[in-house]
Motif scaffolding. Structure first.
Motif, PDB file in Angstrom:
ATOM      1  N   GLU A 320       0.850  -1.192   0.000  1.00 25.26           N
ATOM      2  CA  GLU A 320       0.000   0.000   0.000  1.00 25.26           C
ATOM      3  C   GLU A 320       0.884   1.239   0.000  1.00 25.26           C
ATOM      4  O   GLU A 320       1.867   1.320   0.749  1.00 25.26           O
ATOM      5  CB  GLU A 320      -0.918  -0.020   1.224  1.00 25.26           C
ATOM      6  CG  GLU A 320      -2.029   1.007   1.182  1.00 25.26           C
ATOM      7  CD  GLU A 320      -3.065   0.776   2.275  1.00 25.26           C
ATOM      8  OE1 GLU A 320      -4.235   1.158   2.059  1.00 25.26           O
ATOM      9  OE2 GLU A 320      -2.724   0.211   3.343  1.00 25.26           O
ATOM     10  N   HIS A 321       0.569   2.197  -0.878  1.00 28.65           N
ATOM     11  CA  HIS A 321       1.326   3.440  -1.028  1.00 28.65           C
ATOM     12  C   HIS A 321       0.375   4.627  -1.119  1.00 28.65           C
ATOM     13  O   HIS A 321      -0.790   4.450  -1.517  1.00 28.65           O
ATOM     14  CB  HIS A 321       2.158   3.426  -2.318  1.00 28.65           C
ATOM     15  CG  HIS A 321       3.227   2.390  -2.375  1.00 28.65           C
ATOM     16  ND1 HIS A 321       2.986   1.100  -2.811  1.00 28.65           N
ATOM     17  CD2 HIS A 321       4.549   2.451  -2.082  1.00 28.65           C
ATOM     18  CE1 HIS A 321       4.126   0.412  -2.780  1.00 28.65           C
ATOM     19  NE2 HIS A 321       5.077   1.200  -2.339  1.00 28.65           N
ATOM     20  N   PRO A 322       0.858   5.829  -0.855  1.00 29.82           N
ATOM     21  CA  PRO A 322       0.039   7.004  -1.185  1.00 29.82           C
ATOM     22  C   PRO A 322      -0.221   7.046  -2.691  1.00 29.82           C
ATOM     23  O   PRO A 322       0.694   6.838  -3.493  1.00 29.82           O
ATOM     24  CB  PRO A 322       0.929   8.177  -0.736  1.00 29.82           C
ATOM     25  CG  PRO A 322       1.858   7.600   0.274  1.00 29.82           C
ATOM     26  CD  PRO A 322       2.109   6.185  -0.158  1.00 29.82           C
ATOM     27  N   GLN A 323      -1.447   7.307  -3.082  1.00 27.94           N
ATOM     28  CA  GLN A 323      -1.764   7.361  -4.507  1.00 27.94           C
ATOM     29  C   GLN A 323      -0.954   8.441  -5.210  1.00 27.94           C
ATOM     30  O   GLN A 323      -0.572   8.298  -6.382  1.00 27.94           O
ATOM     31  CB  GLN A 323      -3.261   7.606  -4.695  1.00 27.94           C
ATOM     32  CG  GLN A 323      -3.718   7.605  -6.141  1.00 27.94           C
ATOM     33  CD  GLN A 323      -3.536   6.263  -6.818  1.00 27.94           C
ATOM     34  OE1 GLN A 323      -3.939   5.238  -6.283  1.00 27.94           O
ATOM     35  NE2 GLN A 323      -2.944   6.254  -8.002  1.00 27.94           N
ATOM     36  N   GLU A 324      -0.658   9.518  -4.501  1.00 30.44           N
ATOM     37  CA  GLU A 324       0.125  10.613  -5.077  1.00 30.44           C
ATOM     38  C   GLU A 324       1.478  10.117  -5.587  1.00 30.44           C
ATOM     39  O   GLU A 324       1.959  10.545  -6.648  1.00 30.44           O
ATOM     40  CB  GLU A 324       0.330  11.709  -4.025  1.00 30.44           C
ATOM     41  CG  GLU A 324       1.221  12.847  -4.492  1.00 30.44           C
ATOM     42  CD  GLU A 324       1.631  13.760  -3.343  1.00 30.44           C
ATOM     43  OE1 GLU A 324       2.385  14.703  -3.608  1.00 30.44           O
ATOM     44  OE2 GLU A 324       1.202  13.500  -2.197  1.00 30.44           O
ATOM     45  N   ALA A 334       2.112  15.726 -16.270  1.00 32.29           N
ATOM     46  CA  ALA A 334       0.647  15.804 -16.266  1.00 32.29           C
ATOM     47  C   ALA A 334       0.049  15.477 -14.901  1.00 32.29           C
ATOM     48  O   ALA A 334      -1.177  15.432 -14.765  1.00 32.29           O
ATOM     49  CB  ALA A 334       0.071  14.869 -17.314  1.00 32.29           C
ATOM     50  N   PHE A 335       0.875  15.236 -13.897  1.00 32.50           N
ATOM     51  CA  PHE A 335       0.378  14.920 -12.559  1.00 32.50           C
ATOM     52  C   PHE A 335      -0.628  15.979 -12.108  1.00 32.50           C
ATOM     53  O   PHE A 335      -0.380  17.181 -12.211  1.00 32.50           O
ATOM     54  CB  PHE A 335       1.526  14.855 -11.562  1.00 32.50           C
ATOM     55  CG  PHE A 335       1.079  14.849 -10.122  1.00 32.50           C
ATOM     56  CD1 PHE A 335       0.490  13.731  -9.569  1.00 32.50           C
ATOM     57  CD2 PHE A 335       1.225  15.985  -9.325  1.00 32.50           C
ATOM     58  CE1 PHE A 335       0.054  13.722  -8.256  1.00 32.50           C
ATOM     59  CE2 PHE A 335       0.810  15.992  -8.005  1.00 32.50           C
ATOM     60  CZ  PHE A 335       0.221  14.845  -7.471  1.00 32.50           C
ATOM     61  N   GLY A 336      -1.763  15.528 -11.609  1.00 38.66           N
ATOM     62  CA  GLY A 336      -2.786  16.434 -11.102  1.00 38.66           C
ATOM     63  C   GLY A 336      -3.761  16.928 -12.149  1.00 38.66           C
ATOM     64  O   GLY A 336      -4.676  17.697 -11.819  1.00 38.66           O
ATOM     65  N   ARG A 389     -12.480   5.729  -7.030  1.00 39.53           N
ATOM     66  CA  ARG A 389     -11.095   5.425  -6.637  1.00 39.53           C
ATOM     67  C   ARG A 389     -10.465   6.615  -5.898  1.00 39.53           C
ATOM     68  O   ARG A 389      -9.381   7.091  -6.248  1.00 39.53           O
ATOM     69  CB  ARG A 389     -10.267   5.089  -7.873  1.00 39.53           C
ATOM     70  CG  ARG A 389     -10.607   3.749  -8.522  1.00 39.53           C
ATOM     71  CD  ARG A 389      -9.857   3.548  -9.807  1.00 39.53           C
ATOM     72  NE  ARG A 389      -9.801   2.152 -10.222  1.00 39.53           N
ATOM     73  CZ  ARG A 389      -9.324   1.730 -11.392  1.00 39.53           C
ATOM     74  NH1 ARG A 389      -8.871   2.606 -12.264  1.00 39.53           N
ATOM     75  NH2 ARG A 389      -9.294   0.449 -11.689  1.00 39.53           N
ATOM     76  N   ASN A 390     -11.107   7.033  -4.846  1.00 38.77           N
ATOM     77  CA  ASN A 390     -10.715   8.280  -4.197  1.00 38.77           C
ATOM     78  C   ASN A 390     -10.280   8.119  -2.739  1.00 38.77           C
ATOM     79  O   ASN A 390     -10.391   9.048  -1.946  1.00 38.77           O
ATOM     80  CB  ASN A 390     -11.858   9.287  -4.272  1.00 38.77           C
ATOM     81  CG  ASN A 390     -13.147   8.778  -3.644  1.00 38.77           C
ATOM     82  OD1 ASN A 390     -13.208   7.641  -3.174  1.00 38.77           O
ATOM     83  ND2 ASN A 390     -14.184   9.604  -3.646  1.00 38.77           N
ATOM     84  N   SER A 391      -9.750   6.958  -2.361  1.00 36.01           N
ATOM     85  CA  SER A 391      -9.327   6.767  -0.969  1.00 36.01           C
ATOM     86  C   SER A 391      -8.051   7.523  -0.628  1.00 36.01           C
ATOM     87  O   SER A 391      -7.752   7.742   0.546  1.00 36.01           O
ATOM     88  CB  SER A 391      -9.105   5.277  -0.687  1.00 36.01           C
ATOM     89  OG  SER A 391      -7.901   4.833  -1.302  1.00 36.01           O
ATOM     90  N   GLY A 392      -7.258   7.879  -1.625  1.00 32.21           N
ATOM     91  CA  GLY A 392      -5.978   8.540  -1.389  1.00 32.21           C
ATOM     92  C   GLY A 392      -4.810   7.594  -1.274  1.00 32.21           C
ATOM     93  O   GLY A 392      -3.656   8.026  -1.268  1.00 32.21           O
ATOM     94  N   LEU A 393      -5.078   6.295  -1.181  1.00 35.43           N
ATOM     95  CA  LEU A 393      -4.012   5.297  -1.120  1.00 35.43           C
ATOM     96  C   LEU A 393      -4.208   4.270  -2.230  1.00 35.43           C
ATOM     97  O   LEU A 393      -5.342   3.969  -2.627  1.00 35.43           O
ATOM     98  CB  LEU A 393      -3.993   4.593   0.234  1.00 35.43           C
ATOM     99  CG  LEU A 393      -3.623   5.444   1.456  1.00 35.43           C
ATOM    100  CD1 LEU A 393      -3.750   4.629   2.731  1.00 35.43           C
ATOM    101  CD2 LEU A 393      -2.210   5.990   1.332  1.00 35.43           C
ATOM    102  N   ALA A 394      -3.102   3.752  -2.712  1.00 34.47           N
ATOM    103  CA  ALA A 394      -3.117   2.714  -3.748  1.00 34.47           C
ATOM    104  C   ALA A 394      -2.621   1.412  -3.142  1.00 34.47           C
ATOM    105  O   ALA A 394      -1.710   1.418  -2.300  1.00 34.47           O
ATOM    106  CB  ALA A 394      -2.220   3.119  -4.915  1.00 34.47           C
ATOM    107  N   ASN A 395      -3.196   0.291  -3.567  1.00 28.83           N
ATOM    108  CA  ASN A 395      -2.688  -0.988  -3.086  1.00 28.83           C
ATOM    109  C   ASN A 395      -2.664  -1.994  -4.228  1.00 28.83           C
ATOM    110  O   ASN A 395      -3.386  -1.858  -5.219  1.00 28.83           O
ATOM    111  CB  ASN A 395      -3.509  -1.500  -1.899  1.00 28.83           C
ATOM    112  CG  ASN A 395      -4.917  -1.903  -2.278  1.00 28.83           C
ATOM    113  OD1 ASN A 395      -5.143  -3.009  -2.788  1.00 28.83           O
ATOM    114  ND2 ASN A 395      -5.890  -1.026  -2.032  1.00 28.83           N
ATOM    115  N   GLY A 396      -1.825  -2.988  -4.085  1.00 31.82           N
ATOM    116  CA  GLY A 396      -1.729  -4.035  -5.093  1.00 31.82           C
ATOM    117  C   GLY A 396      -1.050  -5.262  -4.517  1.00 31.82           C
ATOM    118  O   GLY A 396      -0.291  -5.179  -3.543  1.00 31.82           O
TER     119      GLY A 396
END
Length: 564
Positions: A320-324, A334-336, A389-396
């Motif tokens: 799990e990481h910050p989505q940012e 193009a970020f943001g 997909r707006n939790s702010g964190l990414a996981n895989g």
């Protein structure tokens, strides 16, 4: 000009039931003249889709107003060059003398395939109505197709209907008891109900378009029909399930929830009935879509002589990481940008004969990590995301394939016991309230604990632990070295902004219920048709739905429908 998404004329899919379709746009294929297919039209992120028509006309050597019909057939994001990320489209254009225009431009016509063309009812007598066991994607779409052709199946599901099931799951997240029958893995929609809701499939089949269209007809967003990587999200998928079930009931399907199949009645090598609690249900063909976590059902099938075999399966951890962090790396300048959603990653360890293949799996941008459990006092993890997909964190997941060298023997269920072993270790490392053991990624790589706390979406919380105690040592070494490699590919991936937990043990079925490749019928018990992930023939929502539909087609071709 109206720009429509690609859609199909599904009148042929309803030979017995006339249902009115409600769309925001007309069923345009029934109205249009032949269309020219144009590939590789590109637009910048800020460009309006209206530009597509002008660029299509330019490709055809025509003025823009000569195009009378226009639709988007496919859209993908080209992010290979971070300085200029662009949309890439395939479109279809219609105008008078389209075939002549296409030939002059060196282009082909769009071809619409009818995957059920020529499908006829069989001649064998149907002894009883078909029964579908399991209300996951394989079972739902098998039952849907059977009902369209007049067979009116009974659907049995051990878990609850979707609304009841959501309540059971949320109770666990709030510290309540785990329901072994209605949870993240059992219930209406199957395991995919609580997932990222990816609607991709490695297999190509014209039936996939049918599956997506059926979902759109039942409240799924229309962009599923043209996005290269369609995603629905668990919240939108629940609405689709409820709407689709109501429609299927109108078509003659009977649903029974909280109805676990406990036993089989087999006479002279053929399945004739199912024991559900105190009731014995006489059956016609039984489509067995039990899901990859129905371990008690696997054990019952083994005692009844159903031929099964061990199947290599995926096993690993979840990060799990910050989505940012992911967005900045994948999107560059193009970020943001407002027209870009949360970024995904697909990472594969570089090939080397001496090293264990490890790869990312079921990546959930802006998602949450969940306790994906079906048995008490055992813990495994999975990922889920809502449509936004707006939790702010990414996981895989970071997984590898477990095969014969790790799980040797002759028991077809030995893969299940492998999963159980490490899920119980994880539970002991976590806590009785299903707190998950976790480490920062650098700590896991170094094999240390440094007293960290964690930012996480996991509803029951993380507790620091030595994760090398809950997975095989060979897997721990492989994942640790892979994390270093992935940090070079995606800078920051291996930093202390990342957290690792697990195990990720339910990525695929460790069992295959052996069936005939042509008839889809079990090789050991007649009248039994194993389908979907739990049978070992699929690996996701779309592939499971596809397998269910293919099996339904085999049954339609074999049996005469009732009343014929």
């Amino acid at each position: 000009m109206n720009v429509y998404v690609a859609r199909c004329n599904y009148d042929w899919l309803r030979p017995n039931v006339a249902l009115r379709l409600e769309h925001s746009a007309p069923n345009i294929l029934a109205l249009m003249s032949p269309l020219i297919r144009i590939h590789n039209l590109k637009t910048d992120l800020d460009d309006d889709q209206e530009l597509l028509k002008a660029r299509a006309a330019e490709r055809l050597g025509l003025p823009a107003d000569s195009i009378e019909e226009f639709r988007i057939a496919r859209r993908s994001l080209d992010a290979r060059h971070k300085k200029r990320i662009r949309w890439v489209y395939t479109v279809d254009a219609g105008m008078p003398d389209a075939e002549v225009v296409a030939k002059r431009a060196g282009l082909a016509m769009a071809e619409e395939q009818n995957p059920l063309e020529g499908l006829q009812h069989g001649q064998e007598t149907l002894p009883e109505r078909p029964v579908v066991v399991g209300c996951g994607p394989a079972g739902i779409f098998a039952a849907y197709l059977l009902s369209l052709y007049g067979y009116s199946p009974l659907v049995l599901e051990r878990g609850g209907a979707v609304r009841e099931r959501v309540q059971d799951v949320q109770r666990l997240w709030k510290g309540g008891e785990h329901n072994p029958e209605s949870n993240l893995l059992f219930g209406e929609g199957g395991a995919g109900t609580f997932s990222d809701g990816k609607l991709t499939c490695r297999t190509s089949s014209p039936l996939i378009s049918s599956i997506l269209q059926i979902m759109v007809e039942n409240r799924a967003p229309e962009n599923l029909l043209y996005e290269a990587r369609p995603h629905i999200g668990t919240d939108r998928l629940r609405a689709v399930l409820v709407t689709l079930r109501k429609r299927m009931v109108e078509m003659g399907v009977e649903f029974r929830f909280n109805a676990r199949m406990d036993d089989l009645r087999i006479e002279n090598g053929a399945l004739t009935g199912l024991q559900v609690g105190e009731e014995l249900i006489q059956t016609g063909p039984v489509l067995l879509g039990i899901g990859h976590s129905a371990r008690d059902t696997y054990e019952m099938l083994r005692t009844r002589g159903v031929n099964m075999e061990f199947k290599p399966f995926q096993f690993g951890m979840r990060v799990e990481h910050p989505q940012e962090l992911i967005d900045r790396d994948q999107y560059g300048d193009a970020f943001g940008h407002q027209n870009l959603g949360p970024a995904e990653y697909i990472l594969v360890r570089d090939k080397n004969r001496k090293r264990r293949p490890v790869f990312s799996f079921c990546m959930c941008p802006g998602g949450v990590v969940l306790p994906s459990i079906s048995e008490p006092e055992a813990l495994c993890t999975n990922g889920m995301s809502n449509h936004k997909r707006n939790s702010g964190l990414a996981n895989g997941g970071l997984v590898m394939t477990i095969g014969e060298r790790e799980v040797s023997g002759t028991d077809p269920l030995r893969g299940v016991e492998f999963q159980r072993l490490y899920e119980r270790k994880a539970f002991l490392l976590g806590g009785s309230d299903y707190t998950a053991p976790a480490q920062s990624i650098p700590d896991f790589v170094r094999g240390i604990q440094s007293g960290r706390t964690f930012e996480t979406t996991y509803p029951n919380g993380y507790v620091e632990a030595d994760l090398r105690e809950m997975i095989p040592s060979s897997a721990a070494r492989a994942i640790a070295s892979t994390l270093k490699e992935f940090d070079r590919k995606l800078p920051g991936f291996g930093s202390d902004r990342g957290t690792i937990t697990g195990p990720e043990s339910r990525g695929s079925s460790p069992v295959r219920i052996v069936r005939d490749s042509d008839s889809f019928e079990s090789i050991s018990v007649k009248n039994l048709y194993p389908i979907g992930e739990g049978a070992g023939y699929a690996g996701g929502i779309i592939s499971a739905a596809l397998d269910g539909m293919k099996t339904a087609i085999a049954i339609i071709r074999r049996y005469a429908s009732p009343g014929k």
